[in-house]
Write a protein that holds these residues in place. Structure first.
Motif, PDB file in Angstrom:
ATOM      1  N   LYS A   9       6.867   3.909  -2.794  1.00  0.00           N
ATOM      2  CA  LYS A   9       7.733   2.746  -2.649  1.00  0.00           C
ATOM      3  C   LYS A   9       7.529   2.216  -1.235  1.00  0.00           C
ATOM      4  N   ILE A  10       7.048   0.979  -1.132  1.00  0.00           N
ATOM      5  CA  ILE A  10       6.535   0.458   0.131  1.00  0.00           C
ATOM      6  C   ILE A  10       7.527  -0.502   0.796  1.00  0.00           C
ATOM      7  N   PHE A  11       7.582  -0.412   2.130  1.00  0.00           N
ATOM      8  CA  PHE A  11       8.409  -1.296   2.955  1.00  0.00           C
ATOM      9  C   PHE A  11       7.609  -1.704   4.186  1.00  0.00           C
ATOM     10  N   ARG A  12       8.095  -2.720   4.857  1.00  0.00           N
ATOM     11  CA  ARG A  12       7.583  -3.046   6.179  1.00  0.00           C
ATOM     12  C   ARG A  12       8.761  -3.390   7.075  1.00  0.00           C
ATOM     13  N   VAL A  13       8.555  -3.275   8.362  1.00  0.00           N
ATOM     14  CA  VAL A  13       9.575  -3.658   9.341  1.00  0.00           C
ATOM     15  C   VAL A  13       9.327  -5.102   9.745  1.00  0.00           C
ATOM     16  N   LEU A  14      10.386  -5.871   9.812  1.00  0.00           N
ATOM     17  CA  LEU A  14      10.276  -7.272  10.191  1.00  0.00           C
ATOM     18  C   LEU A  14       9.495  -7.407  11.494  1.00  0.00           C
ATOM     19  N   GLY A  15       8.402  -8.158  11.451  1.00  0.00           N
ATOM     20  CA  GLY A  15       7.598  -8.395  12.642  1.00  0.00           C
ATOM     21  C   GLY A  15       6.481  -7.402  12.870  1.00  0.00           C
ATOM     22  N   TYR A  16       6.412  -6.342  12.051  1.00  0.00           N
ATOM     23  CA  TYR A  16       5.365  -5.337  12.216  1.00  0.00           C
ATOM     24  C   TYR A  16       4.121  -5.720  11.408  1.00  0.00           C
ATOM     25  N   THR A  17       2.974  -5.261  11.852  1.00  0.00           N
ATOM     26  CA  THR A  17       1.703  -5.612  11.217  1.00  0.00           C
ATOM     27  C   THR A  17       1.453  -4.806   9.943  1.00  0.00           C
ATOM     28  N   GLY A  18       1.711  -3.514  10.005  1.00  0.00           N
ATOM     29  CA  GLY A  18       1.447  -2.627   8.872  1.00  0.00           C
ATOM     30  C   GLY A  18       2.671  -2.406   8.004  1.00  0.00           C
ATOM     31  N   LYS A  19       2.636  -1.345   7.227  1.00  0.00           N
ATOM     32  CA  LYS A  19       3.726  -1.033   6.315  1.00  0.00           C
ATOM     33  C   LYS A  19       3.807   0.473   6.124  1.00  0.00           C
ATOM     34  N   PHE A  20       4.842   0.922   5.432  1.00  0.00           N
ATOM     35  CA  PHE A  20       5.006   2.347   5.191  1.00  0.00           C
ATOM     36  C   PHE A  20       5.713   2.545   3.858  1.00  0.00           C
ATOM     37  N   GLY A  21       5.595   3.748   3.325  1.00  0.00           N
ATOM     38  CA  GLY A  21       6.197   4.008   2.025  1.00  0.00           C
ATOM     39  C   GLY A  21       6.576   5.466   1.859  1.00  0.00           C
ATOM     40  N   PHE A  22       7.225   5.745   0.733  1.00  0.00           N
ATOM     41  CA  PHE A  22       7.726   7.083   0.441  1.00  0.00           C
ATOM     42  C   PHE A  22       7.214   7.535  -0.922  1.00  0.00           C
ATOM     43  N   ILE A  23       6.641   8.730  -0.961  1.00  0.00           N
ATOM     44  CA  ILE A  23       6.176   9.319  -2.209  1.00  0.00           C
ATOM     45  C   ILE A  23       7.139  10.424  -2.604  1.00  0.00           C
ATOM     46  N   SER A  24       7.937  10.144  -3.634  1.00  0.00           N
ATOM     47  CA  SER A  24       9.084  10.994  -3.987  1.00  0.00           C
ATOM     48  C   SER A  24       8.775  11.883  -5.184  1.00  0.00           C
ATOM     49  N   THR A  25       7.679  12.623  -5.114  1.00  0.00           N
ATOM     50  CA  THR A  25       7.245  13.453  -6.233  1.00  0.00           C
ATOM     51  C   THR A  25       8.323  14.419  -6.704  1.00  0.00           C
ATOM     52  N   MET A  26       9.071  14.986  -5.776  1.00  0.00           N
ATOM     53  CA  MET A  26      10.044  16.020  -6.113  1.00  0.00           C
ATOM     54  C   MET A  26      11.367  15.446  -6.608  1.00  0.00           C
ATOM     55  N   THR A  27      11.886  14.447  -5.915  1.00  0.00           N
ATOM     56  CA  THR A  27      13.247  14.000  -6.181  1.00  0.00           C
ATOM     57  C   THR A  27      13.343  12.784  -7.088  1.00  0.00           C
ATOM     58  N   ALA A  28      12.299  11.998  -7.167  1.00  0.00           N
ATOM     59  CA  ALA A  28      12.293  10.810  -8.039  1.00  0.00           C
ATOM     60  C   ALA A  28      10.883  10.617  -8.572  1.00  0.00           C
ATOM     61  N   PRO A  29      10.447  11.495  -9.458  1.00  0.00           N
ATOM     62  CA  PRO A  29       9.053  11.451  -9.929  1.00  0.00           C
ATOM     63  C   PRO A  29       8.723  10.138 -10.621  1.00  0.00           C
TER      64      PRO A  29
END
Length: 323
Positions: A231-251
């Motif tokens: 699940k991907i997000f970015r920070v306002l004004g940032y160039t890249g992005k980041f996300g969370f891989i929730s295999t254990m808690t939300a497969p």
């Protein structure tokens, strides 16, 4: 031609492990007493290519080369260049996951094969902590090669396995890393594999990490693919992005379209499946593996390989499966 399981999932993504050997010794991936498979039991370059071609004929259109560390194979250049030729018969995407140490030596070969996306495993931005976590002093080499990828316009993802009390205090620093660089940082929940001393107290849920991030940054959700793992997000004004891989808690099993082939030629229809089908031995005995592949996909469980991951999970070490 398509590989469809009994839940209607169409499989297009194949992860091929080239070796169980690695130039790092990450504690969550490789047990201290890990015994590596004899080379005679691993797929040869010809076998890797033949198996890849067989899967492409069955509808696979994306192949990711993994390990262990795929770049340590002496015949890596031959393997990736020959698999790249499968683009003429249906392969659309060729990529790999690496620890980044040898990228400067292999980059031209990788670019010549048409690779546009690479995942680099990096669990800390602190050199001293890197040495403690990996048992190797290679932090600066990995960081240098991440920048080398960016300089060559390679779409770069950084995989971070987050563990409580070990590196979870660096989440904000990894997000800050996306401020100036077009990278995608992916925070991965700590998962149980043989010999990695998993326990629930060492795992931090993606929801908890997202709460931390949203309390500290102004986040913008990014549209996610149905087959994506993060699940991907970015920070306002940032160039890249980041996300969370929730295999254990939300497969995300509902949208799973992935198959794994271990370095010793076993097909795993799920990362957590206890059962494996030995394609390599049958192939070496002249048996057509097409029907075996189809049978294995039909046997795929609805989620988590039929296991309960918070109990006693039976599986190989991660290094022996492939990313």
């Amino acid at each position: 031609m398509s590989l469809i399981d009994t839940y209607g999932r169409v499989h297009r993504d194949l992860r091929v492990s080239l070796t169980d050997r690695c130039s790092l010794r990450c504690t969550y991936c490789m047990p201290e007493n890990q015994i590596f498979a004899p080379k005679s039991t691993l797929m040869s370059a010809d076998e890797v290519v033949a198996f890849s071609a067989a899967f492409v004929k069955l509808g696979i259109n994306k192949i990711r080369l993994t390990g262990g560390e795929p770049l340590v194979r002496s015949d890596f250049a031959e393997i990736i260049s020959r698999i790249a030729e499968l683009k003429s018969v249906g392969l659309k995407t060729l990529t790999l996951t690496t620890n980044g140490i040898l990228l400067h030596q292999r980059l031209q070969t990788i670019l010549d094969a048409g690779v546009e996306d690479i995942n680099v495993s990096l669990d800390t931005l602190m050199p001293d902590r890197f040495l403690k976590m990996t048992r190797r002093d290679q932090f600066h080499k990995v960081m240098s090669n991440i920048h080398l990828l960016l300089d060559n316009q390679v779409n770069t993802k950084v995989n971070v396995v987050v563990m409580s009390g070990i590196n979870d205090d660096e989440v904000f620093e990894f997000i800050h890393f996306t401020r100036d660089y077009p990278i995608e940082v992916r925070f991965i929940e700590f998962m149980p594999f043989e010999g990695n001393n998993w326990r629930s107290g060492k795992m931090i849920s993606s929801a908890a990490l997202l709460k931390r991030a949203s309390d500290h940054f102004e986040l913008i959700p990014v549209e996610n693919s149905f087959h994506g793992t993060a699940k991907i997000f970015r920070v306002l004004g940032y160039t890249g992005k980041f996300g969370f891989i929730s295999t254990m808690t939300a497969p995300f099993c509902e949208g799973c379209n992935r198959i794994r082939l271990t370095a010793d030629g076993k097909i795993k229809n799920c990362l957590f499946s206890k059962g494996e089908m030995d394609l390599l031995s049958h192939y070496r005995n002249g048996i057509d593996i097409k029907a075996m592949i189809e049978e294995n996909i039909l046997a795929k469980e609805e989620r988590w390989g039929g296991q309960s991951l918070f109990e006693n999970t039976a599986n190989r070490p991660m290094v022996a499966i492939g990313g």
